[in-house]
Design a protein around this motif. Structure first.
Motif, short mmCIF file in Angstrom:
data_model
loop_
_atom_site.label_atom_id
_atom_site.label_comp_id
_atom_site.label_asym_id
_atom_site.label_seq_id
_atom_site.Cartn_x
_atom_site.Cartn_y
_atom_site.Cartn_z
N VAL A 1 -0.13 26.72 -51.11
CA VAL A 1 0.84 25.94 -50.34
C VAL A 1 1.82 25.28 -51.31
CG1 VAL A 1 1.13 23.91 -48.83
CG2 VAL A 1 -0.75 25.52 -48.43
N GLU A 2 3.09 25.38 -51.01
CA GLU A 2 4.09 24.79 -51.91
C GLU A 2 4.18 23.30 -51.63
OE1 GLU A 2 7.75 27.07 -51.58
OE2 GLU A 2 6.47 28.76 -51.08
N TRP A 3 3.28 22.56 -52.23
CA TRP A 3 3.22 21.12 -51.98
C TRP A 3 4.50 20.43 -52.43
CZ3 TRP A 3 0.06 19.87 -48.42
CH2 TRP A 3 -1.14 20.57 -48.26
N HIS B 1 6.80 6.22 -40.41
CA HIS B 1 7.02 6.55 -39.00
C HIS B 1 8.07 7.67 -38.85
CE1 HIS B 1 7.58 6.04 -34.70
NE2 HIS B 1 8.88 5.91 -34.89
N HIS B 2 8.99 7.72 -39.79
CA HIS B 2 10.06 8.71 -39.71
C HIS B 2 9.66 10.07 -40.29
CE1 HIS B 2 13.57 6.48 -38.18
NE2 HIS B 2 12.95 5.42 -38.69
N VAL B 3 8.50 10.13 -40.95
CA VAL B 3 8.06 11.42 -41.50
C VAL B 3 7.56 12.27 -40.33
CG1 VAL B 3 6.41 12.58 -43.00
CG2 VAL B 3 7.46 10.43 -43.73
N ASP B 4 8.24 13.38 -40.08
CA ASP B 4 7.95 14.20 -38.90
C ASP B 4 6.79 15.15 -39.20
OD1 ASP B 4 7.91 15.85 -36.74
OD2 ASP B 4 10.08 16.17 -36.67
N LEU B 5 5.62 14.78 -38.71
CA LEU B 5 4.43 15.60 -39.01
C LEU B 5 4.50 16.97 -38.33
CD1 LEU B 5 1.50 13.02 -38.95
CD2 LEU B 5 2.50 14.18 -40.91
N ASN B 6 5.29 17.08 -37.28
CA ASN B 6 5.47 18.40 -36.66
C ASN B 6 6.09 19.37 -37.67
OD1 ASN B 6 5.38 20.24 -34.47
ND2 ASN B 6 7.57 19.91 -34.14
N VAL B 7 7.07 18.88 -38.40
CA VAL B 7 7.72 19.71 -39.43
C VAL B 7 6.75 19.97 -40.58
CG1 VAL B 7 9.53 19.74 -41.19
CG2 VAL B 7 10.08 19.01 -38.85
N ILE B 8 6.11 18.91 -41.05
CA ILE B 8 5.24 19.03 -42.23
C ILE B 8 4.09 20.01 -41.97
CG2 ILE B 8 3.67 17.75 -43.77
CD1 ILE B 8 6.68 17.05 -44.08
N LEU B 9 3.40 19.84 -40.82
CA LEU B 9 2.25 20.70 -40.56
C LEU B 9 2.65 22.11 -40.15
CD1 LEU B 9 -0.14 18.09 -38.95
CD2 LEU B 9 -0.33 19.17 -41.18
N LEU B 10 3.83 22.26 -39.58
CA LEU B 10 4.33 23.62 -39.31
C LEU B 10 4.56 24.36 -40.63
CD1 LEU B 10 5.44 25.86 -37.53
CD2 LEU B 10 7.59 24.63 -37.37
N LEU B 11 5.14 23.64 -41.58
CA LEU B 11 5.37 24.25 -42.91
C LEU B 11 4.04 24.62 -43.55
CD1 LEU B 11 8.12 21.91 -44.41
CD2 LEU B 11 8.35 24.36 -44.05
N VAL B 12 3.10 23.69 -43.55
CA VAL B 12 1.81 23.95 -44.20
C VAL B 12 1.10 25.12 -43.52
CG1 VAL B 12 -0.49 23.01 -44.68
CG2 VAL B 12 1.52 21.59 -45.05
N GLY B 13 1.08 25.12 -42.20
CA GLY B 13 0.41 26.19 -41.46
C GLY B 13 1.01 27.55 -41.77
N MET B 14 2.34 27.63 -41.78
CA MET B 14 2.99 28.92 -42.05
C MET B 14 2.81 29.34 -43.50
SD MET B 14 3.90 30.01 -39.21
CE MET B 14 4.62 31.54 -39.79
N ALA C 1 -5.87 28.15 -39.36
CA ALA C 1 -7.31 27.89 -39.32
C ALA C 1 -8.06 29.14 -38.88
CB ALA C 1 -7.60 26.72 -38.37
N LEU C 2 -7.54 29.82 -37.86
CA LEU C 2 -8.21 31.04 -37.36
C LEU C 2 -8.27 32.10 -38.46
CD1 LEU C 2 -9.41 32.67 -35.00
CD2 LEU C 2 -7.08 33.37 -34.40
N LEU C 3 -7.15 32.27 -39.16
CA LEU C 3 -7.11 33.28 -40.22
C LEU C 3 -8.10 32.94 -41.34
CD1 LEU C 3 -5.89 35.87 -41.25
CD2 LEU C 3 -4.00 34.57 -42.22
N ALA D 1 5.96 26.45 -22.96
CA ALA D 1 5.45 26.49 -21.58
C ALA D 1 4.10 25.79 -21.48
CB ALA D 1 5.33 27.95 -21.14
N LEU D 2 3.33 25.85 -22.57
CA LEU D 2 2.00 25.25 -22.54
C LEU D 2 2.00 23.79 -22.99
CD1 LEU D 2 -0.09 28.24 -23.98
CD2 LEU D 2 0.13 27.53 -21.60
N GLY D 3 3.14 23.33 -23.42
CA GLY D 3 3.23 21.93 -23.84
C GLY D 3 2.70 21.67 -25.25
N TRP D 4 2.56 22.74 -26.03
CA TRP D 4 2.13 22.56 -27.41
C TRP D 4 3.35 22.39 -28.30
CZ3 TRP D 4 -1.10 27.69 -27.35
CH2 TRP D 4 -2.23 27.52 -26.54
N GLU D 5 3.13 21.79 -29.46
CA GLU D 5 4.18 21.71 -30.47
C GLU D 5 4.01 22.90 -31.42
OE1 GLU D 5 6.74 19.67 -30.83
OE2 GLU D 5 6.22 18.49 -29.06
N PRO D 6 5.11 23.35 -32.08
CA PRO D 6 5.00 24.48 -33.02
C PRO D 6 3.94 24.26 -34.11
CG PRO D 6 7.29 23.96 -32.62
CD PRO D 6 6.49 22.90 -31.93
N ALA D 7 3.83 23.00 -34.57
CA ALA D 7 2.86 22.73 -35.64
C ALA D 7 1.44 23.02 -35.17
CB ALA D 7 2.97 21.28 -36.10
#
Lengths: 183, 462
Positions: free
Chosen positions: B310-312, B86-99, B293-295, B279-285
């Protein structure tokens, strides 16, 4: 080649153990590197000392375009490393087309490699860890454990003192395949 | 994230900190003050300290240490698996993976190297101007790509120009290290601690750049003057050698022109997405994975190859850290730290902000700033709950301290270590004290500037 200091091409040094013999048919289980050496080894192998400069390597390639691997020895003649021909080509490419070479970097390893090519130019700096074959090894071990699994196109063959006496190309597997065909 | 910070009613004593663990173990908000065994608390803190020490030694992969520490927190009963995950912040994890996916594809096109080579031509091959140009490019790229990606693209070009100009590359390397950490501080995606801070503080990209961009520009301008002053005498260039650099063709560096146009287009779109995500209510991830995905859809690379880039190890390092820190949260240990900070500063906002900034800088100079920041997040959240974080002053103090403290030593940030490794391999070892001689004075001045910025922006006219 006499003008190139520290370079030896072709004939083994005097006094080495290896003496060419009449070629024997090869088989994949019991034949040795020495047996394959009699059948397949080329006259041309190259040895440079580790302090040889890059221009020596370029001159070597110019005069012996068939070379695939350069053996590097220390002052006592013992094998200390090898330089695949690709390394020499990459260094030449970086000199001639530097922007193109720099544009291909996308990882830490790439960055390290190209920085090496730009800065390190003696044979000792360009060489990689020596992988070598000895005359007594079976072809079974030589091919499976060394040539195939290390994914190299050939290796220097060394005598019992670790001194290079020639070079065995990976295509020495052809006579083994011929035996299969005959049976 | 960390919305389950426990309350143990103020005391910072060891016994009191242990209070409430039983509630945590039950997976519910702590309201009871039942004491728990100090054994569990000691075990949890010991795991954490040992993990920190092991990370510092750099002998075992730090991802393995963090995951092992997280697993131990579960195995000895501080957390159950559900709580840990529960404490693993997927916003951080998926932002890292996406970038990482975005950067991995775009950097293979050679466009950033072409930019650096163009700079080499524009400077006419003058060593000093070239060092400043490469440092500026490093800083700007570091604001939008991770610092390690930036330095591995710039380092070979540095070696090349230094070799051609017969100059010592060490001043270039040191300048690029300093610039990468300054540039990385500017944006939410510029440095991993910023990603952690933004997610924990619910700060969007536009807010982040509005608050961290201006001080980062001030820091960068000062850094440029500093670099010019300390390295000018070492970079006197032979005009004949400088001319050779003018022959470089930046276009040769581009390996995939179509990929470059698409990549830069999608990267720009993604950065625009970051600017409006709040402003749009999206998260950075969401923005990062949409961009990735688009790229991938537009360039159709080999998916296995892309995900191999990806640096797993880094991603799983974050996962393990979240679980380890969760253990400390559940034990109430980090509440004790925030209580101690309040005691020390007597609840004064300015004193607390300056404590966070300078302590973060000092610790980030000697320990990895990622686990440090991860540990500080719940502490700052607790201080926020105590009313000590108006205008998010503590988040900005933490960001300045954690990002820029890394400039003090050669081990202060991953980019420092990578560049030092390349320099050493090329026969130019950057000694610890050699770097400190340049890094510490700059860091101190930047921290003083940062302290002044925090005071002027958030306190003086509040």
């Amino acid at each position: 080649m006499a003008a190139l200091p520290g370079v030896r091409v072709g004939a083994p040094r005097s006094g080495v153990v290896y003496e060419p013999r009449h070629p024997q048919p090869l088989n994949s289980s019991s034949s040795t590197v020495r047996d394959a050496f009699d059948v397949w080894a080329k006259d041309s192998f190259t040895v440079v000392q580790s302090d040889s400069e890059f221009r020596v390597l370029v001159a070597l390639v110019r005069s012996h375009p068939e070379i695939r691997v350069v053996a590097v020895t220390d002052a006592q003649g013992k094998l200390v490393g090898v330089i695949p021909i690709r390394t020499i080509y990459d260094a030449l490419f970086s000199d001639v087309f530097p922007a193109a070479a720099l544009g291909e970097v996308s990882s830490v390893e790439d960055a390290m490699d190209i920085a090496d090519e730009l800065v390190h130019r003696t044979a000792g700096e360009l060489m990689v860890e020596p992988s070598s074959l000895s005359l007594g090894e079976t072809l079974h071990d030589a091919f499976i454990i060394k040539l195939h699994r290390e994914n190299v196109s050939g290796m220097p063959v060394v005598d019992q003192d670790g001194q290079p006496i020639g070079y065995l190309d990976h295509m020495a597997i052809v006579p083994l395949w011929d035996q299969l065909d005959e049976t | 994230m960390y919305d389950t910070v426990r309350s143990v009613n103020g005391s910072s004593s060891f016994e009191a900190v242990a209070t409430g663990v039983s509630g945590a173990l039950a997976g519910t908000e702590i309201t009871s003050t039942e004491p728990v065994g100090t054994g569990l608390l000691v075990a949890g803190i010991t795991i954490f300290i040992l993990a920190y020490a092991a990370i510092a030694t750099d002998r075992i992969p730090k991802s393995a240490i963090a995951l092992g520490g997280g697993a131990l927190m579960i195995l000895i009963g501080i957390l159950n698996q559900e709580q840990a995950f529960h404490h693993v912040d997927l916003n951080v994890i998926l932002l890292l993976v996406g970038m990482m996916v975005l950067a991995g594809i775009v950097r293979k096109t050679g466009c950033f190297q072409a930019l650096a080579i163009l700079a080499a031509r524009w400077t006419g091959g003058d060593g000093l101007r070239l060092m400043l140009a490469l440092s500026l490019i490093t800083a700007v790229l570091s604001a939008f790509l991770d610092n390690v990606t930036t330095v591995i693209l710039i380092a070979p070009i540095t070696v090349f120009v230094a070799t051609r100009l017969k100059l010592n590359p060490v001043p270039f390397f040191i300048a690029e290290i300093l610039a990468s950490n300054v540039g990385g501080a500017a944006t939410l995606i510029g440095d991993p601690p910023n990603i952690l801070i933004a997610s924990a503080g619910d700060l969007d990209f536009a807010v982040f750049i509005a608050h961290m961009g201006p001080p980062s520009i001030i820091f960068l301008i000062f850094t440029m003057f500093y670099l010019r002053r300390v390295f000018a005498s070492q970079l006197v260039t032979d005009p004949a050698r400088a001319e050779a650099l003018a022959a470089l063709k930046p276009g040769d560096a581009i390996t995939d022109r179509r990929g470059m146009y698409i990549g830069l287009g999608v990267l720009s779109l993604t950065i625009f997405g970051f600017l409006i995500h709040g402003a749009l209510g999206w998260e950075p991830a969401t923005v990062a994975i949409a961009g990735a995905a688009l790229l991938m859809i537009l360039t159709r690379p080999d998916a296995h190859e892309v995900f191999n880039e990806v640096e797993w190890a880094s991603v799983l390092f974050f996962v393990g850290l979240f679980m380890m820190v969760a253990g400390l949260i559940e034990l109430g240990a980090l509440k004790a730290v925030s209580d101690f900070a309040i005691e020390l500063t007597q609840g004064n906002v300015a004193a607390t902000a300056f404590l966070v900034l300078w302590l973060s800088a000092i610790l980030s100079a000697v320990v990895d700033n990622i686990p440090y920041t991860a540990t500080m997040l719940p502490v700052i959240q607790q201080l926020t709950a105590e009313g000590l974080n108006p205008d998010n002053i503590l988040w900005w103090s933490l960001a300045i301290g954690a990002d820029l403290g890394g400039n003090a030593t050669i081990i202060g940030a991953s980019a420092n270590v990578i560049l030092a490794g390349i320099a050493e391999r090329e026969g130019h070892k950057i000694g610890f004290m050699q770097f400190v001689r340049y890094g510490v004075p700059l860091t101190i001045v930047i921290l003083i500037l940062g302290t002044g910025w925090i005071w002027l922006r958030y306190l003086a006219f509040a």
